[in-house]
Motif scaffolding. Structure first.
Motif, PDB file in Angstrom:
ATOM      1  N   LEU A 144      40.310  56.966   1.324  1.00  0.00           N
ATOM      2  CA  LEU A 144      38.780  56.200   1.693  1.00  0.00           C
ATOM      3  C   LEU A 144      39.777  55.307   3.139  1.00  0.00           C
ATOM      4  O   LEU A 144      39.309  55.182   3.754  1.00  0.00           O
ATOM      5  CB  LEU A 144      38.373  54.479   0.968  1.00  0.00           C
ATOM      6  N   MET A 145      41.202  55.165   2.845  1.00  0.00           N
ATOM      7  CA  MET A 145      42.077  54.722   3.852  1.00  0.00           C
ATOM      8  C   MET A 145      42.528  55.562   4.885  1.00  0.00           C
ATOM      9  O   MET A 145      42.039  55.373   5.914  1.00  0.00           O
ATOM     10  CB  MET A 145      43.456  54.330   2.748  1.00  0.00           C
ATOM     11  N   GLY A 146      42.351  56.640   4.475  1.00  0.00           N
ATOM     12  CA  GLY A 146      42.686  58.010   5.483  1.00  0.00           C
ATOM     13  C   GLY A 146      41.781  58.538   5.952  1.00  0.00           C
ATOM     14  O   GLY A 146      41.613  58.372   7.431  1.00  0.00           O
ATOM     15  N   ALA A 147      40.411  58.041   5.460  1.00  0.00           N
ATOM     16  CA  ALA A 147      39.294  58.863   6.132  1.00  0.00           C
ATOM     17  C   ALA A 147      38.809  57.922   7.612  1.00  0.00           C
ATOM     18  O   ALA A 147      38.334  57.849   8.509  1.00  0.00           O
ATOM     19  CB  ALA A 147      37.617  58.260   5.251  1.00  0.00           C
ATOM     20  N   GLY A 148      39.420  56.172   7.346  1.00  0.00           N
ATOM     21  CA  GLY A 148      38.865  54.943   7.660  1.00  0.00           C
ATOM     22  C   GLY A 148      40.242  55.272   8.797  1.00  0.00           C
ATOM     23  O   GLY A 148      39.754  54.851  10.029  1.00  0.00           O
ATOM     24  N   LEU A 149      41.187  55.258   8.346  1.00  0.00           N
ATOM     25  CA  LEU A 149      42.197  55.487   9.902  1.00  0.00           C
ATOM     26  C   LEU A 149      42.343  56.298  10.727  1.00  0.00           C
ATOM     27  O   LEU A 149      41.976  56.335  11.667  1.00  0.00           O
ATOM     28  CB  LEU A 149      43.613  55.807   9.195  1.00  0.00           C
ATOM     29  N   PHE A 175      50.018  62.334   9.399  1.00  0.00           N
ATOM     30  CA  PHE A 175      50.920  61.127   9.448  1.00  0.00           C
ATOM     31  C   PHE A 175      49.914  59.895   8.577  1.00  0.00           C
ATOM     32  O   PHE A 175      50.157  59.083   7.944  1.00  0.00           O
ATOM     33  CB  PHE A 175      51.108  59.946  11.003  1.00  0.00           C
ATOM     34  N   VAL A 176      48.768  60.397   8.698  1.00  0.00           N
ATOM     35  CA  VAL A 176      47.475  59.590   7.474  1.00  0.00           C
ATOM     36  C   VAL A 176      48.030  60.417   6.289  1.00  0.00           C
ATOM     37  O   VAL A 176      48.168  59.249   5.191  1.00  0.00           O
ATOM     38  CB  VAL A 176      46.290  60.329   7.909  1.00  0.00           C
ATOM     39  N   GLY A 177      48.100  61.620   6.134  1.00  0.00           N
ATOM     40  CA  GLY A 177      49.070  61.604   4.670  1.00  0.00           C
ATOM     41  C   GLY A 177      49.935  60.999   4.323  1.00  0.00           C
ATOM     42  O   GLY A 177      50.221  61.193   2.857  1.00  0.00           O
ATOM     43  N   LEU A 178      50.431  61.139   4.785  1.00  0.00           N
ATOM     44  CA  LEU A 178      52.508  59.479   4.786  1.00  0.00           C
ATOM     45  C   LEU A 178      51.428  58.295   4.246  1.00  0.00           C
ATOM     46  O   LEU A 178      52.215  57.858   3.196  1.00  0.00           O
ATOM     47  CB  LEU A 178      53.077  60.157   5.431  1.00  0.00           C
ATOM     48  N   ALA A 193      40.430  61.949   5.379  1.00  0.00           N
ATOM     49  CA  ALA A 193      40.225  61.556   3.511  1.00  0.00           C
ATOM     50  C   ALA A 193      41.350  62.512   3.100  1.00  0.00           C
ATOM     51  O   ALA A 193      42.013  62.859   2.108  1.00  0.00           O
ATOM     52  CB  ALA A 193      38.448  61.750   2.662  1.00  0.00           C
ATOM     53  N   MET A 194      40.909  64.237   3.432  1.00  0.00           N
ATOM     54  CA  MET A 194      41.699  65.649   2.601  1.00  0.00           C
ATOM     55  C   MET A 194      43.038  65.252   2.782  1.00  0.00           C
ATOM     56  O   MET A 194      43.638  65.285   1.726  1.00  0.00           O
ATOM     57  CB  MET A 194      41.299  66.731   3.366  1.00  0.00           C
ATOM     58  N   LEU A 195      44.146  64.524   3.819  1.00  0.00           N
ATOM     59  CA  LEU A 195      45.058  64.372   4.261  1.00  0.00           C
ATOM     60  C   LEU A 195      45.614  63.871   3.197  1.00  0.00           C
ATOM     61  O   LEU A 195      46.686  63.546   2.883  1.00  0.00           O
ATOM     62  CB  LEU A 195      45.533  64.358   5.343  1.00  0.00           C
ATOM     63  N   ALA A 196      45.029  62.515   3.833  1.00  0.00           N
ATOM     64  CA  ALA A 196      45.367  61.326   2.489  1.00  0.00           C
ATOM     65  C   ALA A 196      45.541  61.990   1.106  1.00  0.00           C
ATOM     66  O   ALA A 196      46.316  61.981   0.629  1.00  0.00           O
ATOM     67  CB  ALA A 196      44.305  60.336   2.868  1.00  0.00           C
ATOM     68  N   GLY A 197      44.279  62.916   0.677  1.00  0.00           N
ATOM     69  CA  GLY A 197      44.032  62.891  -0.695  1.00  0.00           C
ATOM     70  C   GLY A 197      45.355  63.864  -1.072  1.00  0.00           C
ATOM     71  O   GLY A 197      46.493  63.644  -1.922  1.00  0.00           O
TER      72      GLY A 197
END
Lengths: 310, 662
Positions: free
Chosen positions: B617-622, B591-594, B405-409
């Protein structure tokens, strides 16, 4: 199982060995030991072992114990070669990345690790008492330390006599190798694994192979000791003209000379031109006493065979 | 804006002399040490095959200097072509996945076909490079060969190849030394084979580029103008890209990975006043040649144990400060192409999508906690069994959830801030900076308990962030400069890792595993802290929502409606904090953050708050799914989540990319 109440006068270790011998005759060893250690008041030497390093695995095997779990056992056989691991030992994942859940499921009563696994030690100790042993630790007193650590390991496993036996076997192998090498011409020796047509890994002081070489009264042609016992070196730096080179065969390098054959520098090295090249079979270079013994024997084999050009 | 040619010419000449003169001096010094000058010609013509000094002069020193110059010039030309065609100053030979394709091929051959590698290393590397390049073309193909789409496809191939190669190294730990020796870009030569291989190919590329110069110059103009002039933009781009990819493949197959020259040499040339493409074409290759030659001359004098510092490491070590030094002058020339989230169609029912994502997240969470293989096969754990497994599983699942979640954010913020599709937390270099501190701790033999590791990572991340702030304080902040700094830090990090692992140090394996983002050592305290911090940070980010809506429009527009430059700084701070926290657990391979922010906006979540929530949400799930897959796919071996998320996410990402027709 009346053997469990050992006669008075025997030491606890003796009684344990009686138990072990009798139990081994009846059931697979791991199961028997597990039953034995659960008995309150009985001798509590650990017997269901998970061993997380190949050097430790071979030492444990040489001490007469079979671990229940080992990382990448298939690779162990290719790299350590002896003693062989019997089939049915559970694979507990990668070296440096043990599978905690699986180890817990195996319910070991001790976990043997190395200092290199330090980050995982607190987590492993939740499963079972975890003890680090450094049967291989690059240093100038590598062999002495390895013997000390092997003895400590044997004490931990409750088989101190086996350590003495292993040490003895090692000393005997060294004596035999020394005797076979009596007629060796005394040329200094490079211990090398090719990396490509420019570089070789040279085994240096502080390493296991150098320790054996030196203990057998031979001279390592590479003088600078690397702290980790080996170093990548350009071919042109193998300048000791009178030397002989021992190429180390590895599981991934069946023909160690092939990478070097086309290099002009390799061809220019005097020991290559004069054909002073031999090949040594695979030995685990970060192994324990069994690797040391194996290397001593293979070294004597290689140095008593005729030279061969590549 | 442009310097006059009369003034710029000496500046470029001075730059070239400044780089080449010390290299020549050092080279001369080495030559005279081996043999007196009067003997050189004789040695070159007919060396004594048994005299090592003569062989060293003829077959090591001379070809090494020549191949350094050739590779430098070739990489510089390739970088120039990529930058011109993709209209992105951050593009370099590695951007299209060519180098990493070659690297993956060599890595696979090391483990599965060592004999093939011994006899034909160049062929193996070239096959890998060409395959990766072709794959990028196939994935990124569109009618107009859109720069954005190509760079994204290249980036995905790049990261995937890197992940697979790292996984191979993790599974075959006994023989990584030789691989990394090659990967760190070692220019030492054994005869003239490499030079003979590279020289004709380089000149062919020069010729081809000269022919392409006019259409490529026009490509720098707007698409509409190019079309109006009657040029087929696709064809010119394709030809230029083929030349650049081939050049990179030749260099990588001859000497291994040498990063940064392709980025630095054209950039430095531009900064020295070469504005027109023709000038850059004339000056960038010699500058690249001199840069790599000097780097190698200096590096070969620095010993690390028995090993010389490889040139690939040195280029980064010289290039990073050079680029940082020159960055303040980039503010006018570094505008990036914009490709924001705004292009995607807005979803009609964003809340339904968000709710679906939340449900999916919960589902992944339940599976990750209770379903896995054991000694007796697959099982749904419950009751006492779950109770026994929970201490192992909840910290890693919670860690994956919050780190994802954090990296996606962070990625969401950075992509909105810069409008650059290349932007991700990793590009800022904060995760890599943290990892550099971690390497320092490893080298100093400091204790390796997880809490200490965490501390080192965090300290490094904060230091990197402060460095970024300091550098951007000196002149008005520009997104391009920020990203360039981040890329510089990342390059330095990558070569230090290659060097460390290549030295054969057993601690290199520990490091590899940390980088690859394994969740297995996440401790309860850290997991709990992260779990609490994630929603707290999300709520505080809501306060930035208005700025996040305006920043993608570009700074002038944003300023016009009253957004102060300080707001950018604040958004950047938040992104850095999120990155640092995420990297603590997932490693710097973000890569999640990208991906996650891109995926969210492709689903139509384009308004700031929706975008942020969807991405997190997407990052956490991934990352949770990646961690679970990594545990079960090759049981009992654990594949680190950082690697899995790459393999898991990239096909999906490419599919979405294709469907959306970016």
């Amino acid at each position: 199982m009346s053997e469990r109440s050992a006669p008075q006068g025997l030491t606890r270790r003796d009684s344990f060995r009686v138990v072990a011998a009798a139990a081994a005759a009846l059931t697979p060893p791991a199961v028997a030991f597990a039953a034995e250690t659960r008995e309150p008041g009985a001798w509590a030497a650990p017997s269901r072992l998970v061993v997380l390093d190949w050097g430790l695995v071979q030492t444990v095997l040489a001490l007469g114990r079979v671990p229940v779990g080992v990382p990448a056992p298939g690779w162990y056989d290719r790299y350590a070669v002896t003693p062989r691991l019997q089939a049915g030992v559970t694979d507990v994942g990668l070296l440096f990345a043990p599978n905690f859940e699986l180890i817990q499921e195996l319910a070991p009563d001790a976990i043997l690790a190395t200092p290199a696994l330090a980050p995982a030690l607190p987590l492993l100790s939740r499963i079972a008492p975890t003890e680090p042993f450094a049967v291989f630790q690059p240093s100038r007193e590598l062999l002495a330390r390895s013997q000390r650590e092997t003895a400590r390991l044997a004490d931990f496993l409750g088989v101190p006599a086996a350590a003495a036996q292993l040490s003895l076997a090692h000393d005997e192998a060294m004596l035999r190798a020394r005797a076979r090498l009596a007629s060796y011409d005394g040329r200094p020796i490079y211990l090398a694994s090719p990396i490509d047509d420019r570089y070789v890994t040279v085994h240096t002081g502080n390493g296991l192979f150098d320790a054996i070489l030196t203990a057998l009264g031979l001279v390592n042609a590479w003088k600078t000791a690397s702290p980790i016992g080996f170093a990548p070196v350009p071919l042109a730096q193998l300048t000791e003209a009178g030397a002989r080179v021992l190429l180390l065969r590895t599981p991934l390098l069946a023909d160690p000379g092939a990478r070097l054959a086309r290099s002009v520098f390799w061809q220019a090295l005097r020991f290559v031109r004069e054909g002073r090249i031999r090949v040594v079979e695979q030995v685990l270079n970060n192994g324990g006493l069994p690797s040391a013994t194996r290397f001593a024997t293979l070294l004597a084999d290689a140095l008593t065979a005729p030279d061969g050009a590549l | 804006m442009t310097a006059s040619p009369a003034r710029a010419l000496p500046r470029r000449a001075i730059l070239l002399v400044l780089l080449a003169a010390p290299a020549l001096f050092l080279f001369w010094f080495d030559l005279t040490r081996l043999a007196p000058p009067e003997a050189w010609l004789r040695i070159i013509r007919a060396p004594d095959r048994n005299a090592m000094a003569e062989l060293l002069l003829r077959d090591a020193l001379l070809p090494r200097a020549l191949i350094a110059m050739l590779c430098g010039a070739a990489l510089s030309l390739a970088g120039l072509l990529f930058q011109q065609i993709l209209r992105n100053p951050l593009a370099e030979p590695a951007t299209l996945g060519v180098s990493s394709g070659a690297y993956l091929a060599i890595a696979s051959a090391t483990f599965y076909a060592p004999t093939l590698l011994a006899t034909s290393r160049e062929a193996v590397a070239f096959a890998g490079a060409a395959t990766a390049g072709t794959l990028v073309f196939l994935l990124g193909w569109s009618r107009t060969l859109s720069p954005v789409r190509l760079v994204l496809a290249g980036l995905v191939v790049n990261i995937t190849c890197g992940a697979v190669a790292t996984a191979l190294a993790l599974f075959n730990d006994q023989s990584v030394a030789g691989l990394y020796l090659w990967a760190s870009g070692n220019l030492s030569q054994s005869g003239w084979d490499g030079t003979a291989y590279l020289l004709p190919r380089f000149f062919a590329a020069i010729l081809a580029t000269a022919l392409l110069l006019r259409p490529l110059t026009l490509l720098g103009l707007d698409e509409g103008i190019t079309a109006a002039l009657g040029l087929s933009p696709g064809l010119a781009r394709l030809a230029g890209l083929v030349v650049a990819i081939a050049l990179t493949a030749f260099v990588v197959s001859a000497v291994g990975n040498i990063g940064f020259v392709g980025l630095a040499a054209p950039a430095v040339t531009r900064l020295a006043g070469a504005r027109r493409l023709r000038d850059q074409f004339v000056w960038a290759p010699p500058v690249g040649a001199a840069l790599l030659w000097l780097a190698d001359e200096l590096a070969s004098r620095i010993g690390i144990g028995a090993q010389q510092l490889p040139a690939g490491t040195a280029t980064a070590l010289i290039g990073v400060p050079l680029l940082l030094l020159l960055l303040p002058r980039l503010s006018h020339s570094g505008e990036l192409p914009r490709d924001g989230a705004g292009r995607n169609a807005r979803a009609s029912r964003p809340l339904v999508i968000l709710a679906t994502l939340l449900c999916l997240c919960l589902l992944v969470f339940c599976v990750a906690i209770s379903f896995a293989p054991g000694v007796r096969g697959w099982q749904w754990a419950s009751g006492a069994q779950l109770h026994a497994l929970l201490p192992w599983r909840w910290p890693r699942v919670a860690g994956a959830l919050s780190a994802g979640a954090m990296l996606a954010g962070a990625g969401c913020l950075i992509q909105r801030l810069t409008g650059n599709p290349l932007a991700s937390p990793e590009v800022l270099g904060i995760g890599a900076g943290g990892m550099l501190a971690m390497i320092g701790a490893l080298l100093l033999d400091l204790p390796l308990d997880p809490l200490f590791q965490t501390g080192a990572l965090f300290a490094g991340a904060v230091a990197t962030f402060l460095l970024l702030l300091l550098l951007s304080n000196r002149s008005p902040m520009s997104a391009a400069r920020m990203l360039l700094t981040g890329i510089a830090i990342n390059t330095a990090f990558a070569v230090v890792v290659a060097l460390f692992v290549g030295s054969g140090d057993p601690r290199g394996l520990v490091l590899l595993r940390l980088i690859s983002g394994s969740m297995s050592l996440v401790r309860e305290t850290i997991a709990a802290a992260m779990l609490v911090a994630t929603p707290v940070l999300f709520v505080s980010l809501l306060a930035l929502a208005r700025w996040l809506a305006l920043l993608p429009l570009g700074m002038p527009t944003a300023k016009a409606v009253g957004v102060s430059p300080a707001s950018r700084l604040l958004v950047l701070c938040a992104a850095a904090l999120l990155t640092a926290c995420g990297t603590l657990i997932a490693g710097p391979m973000s890569f999640v953050g990208l991906m996650a922010p891109h995926m969210a906006s492709m689903l139509g979540l384009t308004r700031p708050v929706q975008h942020l929530a969807g991405a997190m949400l997407m990052g956490a799930g991934l990352l949770m799914a990646a961690d679970w897959l990594g545990r079960v796919a090759l049981f009992p071996n654990e594949l680190p989540a950082g690697i899995v998320v790459t393999l898991l996410g990239s096909p999906y990402f490419l599919w979405l990319l294709r469907r959306q027709g970016v």
